[in-house]
Design a protein around this motif. Structure first.
Motif, PDB file in Angstrom:
ATOM      1  N   GLY A  98      13.805  51.114  45.565  1.00  0.00           N
ATOM      2  CA  GLY A  98      13.013  51.799  46.577  1.00  0.00           C
ATOM      3  C   GLY A  98      13.819  52.827  47.345  1.00  0.00           C
ATOM      4  O   GLY A  98      15.048  52.774  47.388  1.00  0.00           O
ATOM      5  N   ALA A  99      13.094  53.768  47.951  1.00  0.00           N
ATOM      6  CA  ALA A  99      13.690  54.778  48.826  1.00  0.00           C
ATOM      7  C   ALA A  99      12.986  54.737  50.169  1.00  0.00           C
ATOM      8  O   ALA A  99      11.777  54.514  50.248  1.00  0.00           O
ATOM      9  CB  ALA A  99      13.574  56.176  48.208  1.00  0.00           C
ATOM     10  N   SER A 100      13.751  54.925  51.246  1.00  0.00           N
ATOM     11  CA  SER A 100      13.234  54.950  52.608  1.00  0.00           C
ATOM     12  C   SER A 100      12.599  53.595  52.938  1.00  0.00           C
ATOM     13  O   SER A 100      13.249  52.562  52.823  1.00  0.00           O
ATOM     14  CB  SER A 100      12.258  56.114  52.782  1.00  0.00           C
ATOM     15  N   TYR A 101      11.303  53.568  53.330  1.00  0.00           N
ATOM     16  CA  TYR A 101      10.688  52.274  53.639  1.00  0.00           C
ATOM     17  C   TYR A 101      10.658  51.370  52.407  1.00  0.00           C
ATOM     18  O   TYR A 101      10.807  50.149  52.518  1.00  0.00           O
ATOM     19  CB  TYR A 101       9.273  52.456  54.181  1.00  0.00           C
ATOM     20  N   ALA A 102      10.464  51.941  51.226  1.00  0.00           N
ATOM     21  CA  ALA A 102      10.468  51.128  50.004  1.00  0.00           C
ATOM     22  C   ALA A 102      11.838  50.498  49.767  1.00  0.00           C
ATOM     23  O   ALA A 102      11.936  49.420  49.164  1.00  0.00           O
ATOM     24  CB  ALA A 102      10.046  51.979  48.808  1.00  0.00           C
ATOM     25  N   ALA A 103      12.908  51.143  50.231  1.00  0.00           N
ATOM     26  CA  ALA A 103      14.230  50.522  50.151  1.00  0.00           C
ATOM     27  C   ALA A 103      14.300  49.322  51.084  1.00  0.00           C
ATOM     28  O   ALA A 103      14.938  48.311  50.765  1.00  0.00           O
ATOM     29  CB  ALA A 103      15.321  51.534  50.497  1.00  0.00           C
ATOM     30  N   HIS A 104      13.654  49.425  52.256  1.00  0.00           N
ATOM     31  CA  HIS A 104      13.570  48.251  53.119  1.00  0.00           C
ATOM     32  C   HIS A 104      12.888  47.093  52.386  1.00  0.00           C
ATOM     33  O   HIS A 104      13.339  45.936  52.474  1.00  0.00           O
ATOM     34  CB  HIS A 104      12.797  48.572  54.397  1.00  0.00           C
ATOM     35  N   CYS A 105      11.804  47.386  51.688  1.00  0.00           N
ATOM     36  CA  CYS A 105      11.108  46.337  50.933  1.00  0.00           C
ATOM     37  C   CYS A 105      12.030  45.697  49.902  1.00  0.00           C
ATOM     38  O   CYS A 105      12.049  44.470  49.747  1.00  0.00           O
ATOM     39  CB  CYS A 105       9.881  46.920  50.242  1.00  0.00           C
ATOM     40  N   ALA A 106      12.796  46.519  49.190  1.00  0.00           N
ATOM     41  CA  ALA A 106      13.717  45.988  48.183  1.00  0.00           C
ATOM     42  C   ALA A 106      14.786  45.122  48.821  1.00  0.00           C
ATOM     43  O   ALA A 106      15.133  44.049  48.313  1.00  0.00           O
ATOM     44  CB  ALA A 106      14.339  47.139  47.393  1.00  0.00           C
ATOM     45  N   LEU A 107      15.319  45.570  49.944  1.00  0.00           N
ATOM     46  CA  LEU A 107      16.387  44.824  50.611  1.00  0.00           C
ATOM     47  C   LEU A 107      15.851  43.561  51.281  1.00  0.00           C
ATOM     48  O   LEU A 107      16.541  42.534  51.323  1.00  0.00           O
ATOM     49  CB  LEU A 107      17.076  45.718  51.636  1.00  0.00           C
ATOM     50  N   ALA A 108      14.634  43.611  51.826  1.00  0.00           N
ATOM     51  CA  ALA A 108      14.049  42.410  52.410  1.00  0.00           C
ATOM     52  C   ALA A 108      13.865  41.335  51.353  1.00  0.00           C
ATOM     53  O   ALA A 108      14.107  40.147  51.603  1.00  0.00           O
ATOM     54  CB  ALA A 108      12.702  42.744  53.067  1.00  0.00           C
ATOM     55  N   LEU A 109      13.455  41.734  50.150  1.00  0.00           N
ATOM     56  CA  LEU A 109      13.341  40.787  49.043  1.00  0.00           C
ATOM     57  C   LEU A 109      14.709  40.238  48.654  1.00  0.00           C
ATOM     58  O   LEU A 109      14.868  39.042  48.405  1.00  0.00           O
ATOM     59  CB  LEU A 109      12.672  41.478  47.850  1.00  0.00           C
ATOM     60  N   ALA A 110      15.720  41.096  48.639  1.00  0.00           N
ATOM     61  CA  ALA A 110      17.060  40.679  48.213  1.00  0.00           C
ATOM     62  C   ALA A 110      17.773  39.822  49.244  1.00  0.00           C
ATOM     63  O   ALA A 110      18.582  38.955  48.883  1.00  0.00           O
ATOM     64  CB  ALA A 110      17.902  41.914  47.898  1.00  0.00           C
TER      65      ALA A 110
END
Length: 490
Positions: A98-110
């Motif tokens: 993900g990038a930007s907010y989608a990167a937050h989603c990826a990191l929250a999952l991780a």
């Protein structure tokens, strides 16, 4: 390839499967920006052997529910990861991207999800780590323009209007000057109940603090002209997984699609292909341990290793005017205009270096040390570094803002990271002011919260010009070039 749309735990997702029988490793993108915008990206992953999914987060576009930014992504991401791993076309391996907010989603999952639901690798580009991390500088000062733009475009609505703030500013150029700032929704003409909550908290770093416990490889991608550069680098430095890679170029928030003025043709990296190659190696366990990466040196064709950093040295500066000035929030220093007023009461302290006698390669964090006084209960100190080329063109290099309650003393203002070659003959202009508006909210100088304040006071300032030290991380020898793909894929 076989594309189809499915409801995963009630949330809309587009799925693209590669040709063949599988099973396949999977890539997951969770986004508030409309999953349909990722169709070309999903096709690219599928052509290279990955089952690829893009999902609208809860309450956005085709996904039902209420949209609460940064609140539901760990649980919803975990449910989606479990669903993916149960599918007959999945081999169980998962990359969160993900990038930007989608990167937050990826990191929250991780980092936040139960261990059994976490991905096997993470690609996080220009990561928006959380509400506070995006809304405030590390010093606590409010990032007004960027947050007003984002919340006007995406907040408290199932769809987006990317131009919402621009249209409002065209109708009322003084939109962001009206007080209190909590009244912005009324001036935008729509309900925005989450807007006051953006500013309610001050503690940054909740998600980043969990990075040290990460167990999977990370590829962090950012730009030197992005708001989130410092967060991207901190994530990479603090990552506890087996392997962490950093790619940092002379780009804005849109990465290679938004090159900075110092970007060269050599900085046009094919990110999609690089992501695929990195993901394959990450899932195969073929990445070397530790932290590696590459940083693009703006103003040159070079990439250097991510651990390259210059030696801090002080650049001599000469006062032009404004050792005493007035920081008036009714007439703040503009964050959008690099012109310097030459008449009237000074609104900033202005200093300049002599022309550089030779090119300088500056790589690492920049800081300014000074001794100064403000005659108000609270004061922001905004410091802007500008390069003036031999032909007279001014270009913003770095900005830092700190908030101080102490009336006087010595302090340091961090200006973020630079990776830039400065040409011989360049002068560096240093501006020390009380505001940097509208990029940052105006300190009202009353001691009141800038977000809820309704009264503004001018603030008389004095700067001890002889104390001002511009500290640049200068490479003492010519940098050793590297190939960014080789560093990322080691």
């Amino acid at each position: 390839m076989t594309p189809f749309t499915v409801a995963v735990e009630g949330l809309a997702a587009d799925v693209h499967l590669p040709d063949g029988d599988g099973p396949f490793p999977a890539v997951l993108i969770r986004t508030p920006y409309d999953r349909r915008r990722h169709r070309a990206e999903l096709c690219g992953w599928a052509r290279r052997g990955f089952a690829a999914l893009a999902q609208d987060v809860r309450g956005r576009h085709a996904s039902p529910g209420e949209w609460h930014p940064y609140e539901n992504e760990s649980a919803d991401g975990a449910a989606t990861a479990r669903w993916i791993r149960r599918q007959p076309w999945s081999d169980g391996r998962l990359v969160a991207v993900g990038a930007s907010y989608a990167a937050h989603c990826a990191l929250a999952l991780a980092l936040d999800a139960p261990a059994e639901d976490r991905p096997d690798a993470v690609i996080a580009a220009v990561p928006a780590l959380g509400t506070v991390d995006t809304a405030r500088e590390p010093s606590g000062v409010e990032r007004l323009l960027a947050r007003a733009g984002w919340w006007a475009a995406h907040g408290d609505r199932p769809d987006s209007d990317e131009s919402a703030l621009d249209k409002a500013l065209a109708a009322d150029p003084g939109l962001l000057t009206h007080l209190p700032l909590t009244g912005l929704p009324e001036r935008l003409g729509r309900s925005l109940p989450s807007w006051p909550d953006v500013w309610r908290h001050h503690e940054r770093g909740r998600l980043a603090a969990k990075a040290q416990h990460a167990g999977m490889p990370l590829l962090a991608v950012g730009g030197h002209h992005d708001h989130f550069t410092e967060d991207t680098v901190a994530l990479w430095r603090g990552w506890g997984g087996t392997s962490a890679r950093l790619l940092l170029g002379p780009w804005g928030h849109g990465l290679v699609g938004e090159p900075g003025p110092d970007a060269e043709p050599a900085h046009r990296v094919g990110l999609g292909e690089l992501y695929v190659r990195w993901a394959r190696r990450a899932l195969a366990g073929d990445l070397g341990p530790g932290r590696r990466g590459a940083v693009g040196l703006g103003g040159s064709p070079l990439w250097v290793r991510a651990d390259t950093e210059g030696e801090l040295g002080t650049q001599r500066v000469r006062l032009l005017h404004g050792s005493s000035f007035t920081a008036d929030p009714e007439r703040p220093m503009s964050s959008e205009d690099l012109a310097v007023p030459t008449d009237g009461t000074p609104d900033r302290c202005l200093l300049v270096t002599p022309p550089l006698p030779r090119p300088l390669d500056v790589v690492g964090p920049v800081e300014v040390r000074l001794r100064a006084t403000a005659h108000t209960p609270s004061a922001d100190w905004a410091v802007r570094l500008v390069a003036v080329t031999p032909t007279g063109v001014a270009e913003r290099l770095a900005v830092g803002v700190v908030r101080r309650e102490e009336p006087s003393g010595e302090f340091t203002v961090g200006l973020g990271r630079l990776a830039r070659r400065l040409l011989a003959g360049t002068r560096l202009r240093l501006e020390i002011a009380g505001h940097h508006f509208p990029a940052h909210a105006r300190n009202p100088h009353t001691g009141d919260d800038p977000v809820t304040a309704t009264r503004l006071l001018p603030s008389r300032r004095e700067v001890d010009a002889g104390s001002v030290a511009l500290r640049l991380p200068v490479l003492r020898s010519r940098p050793t070039p590297t190939d960014p793909a080789e560093e990322i894929l080691r």
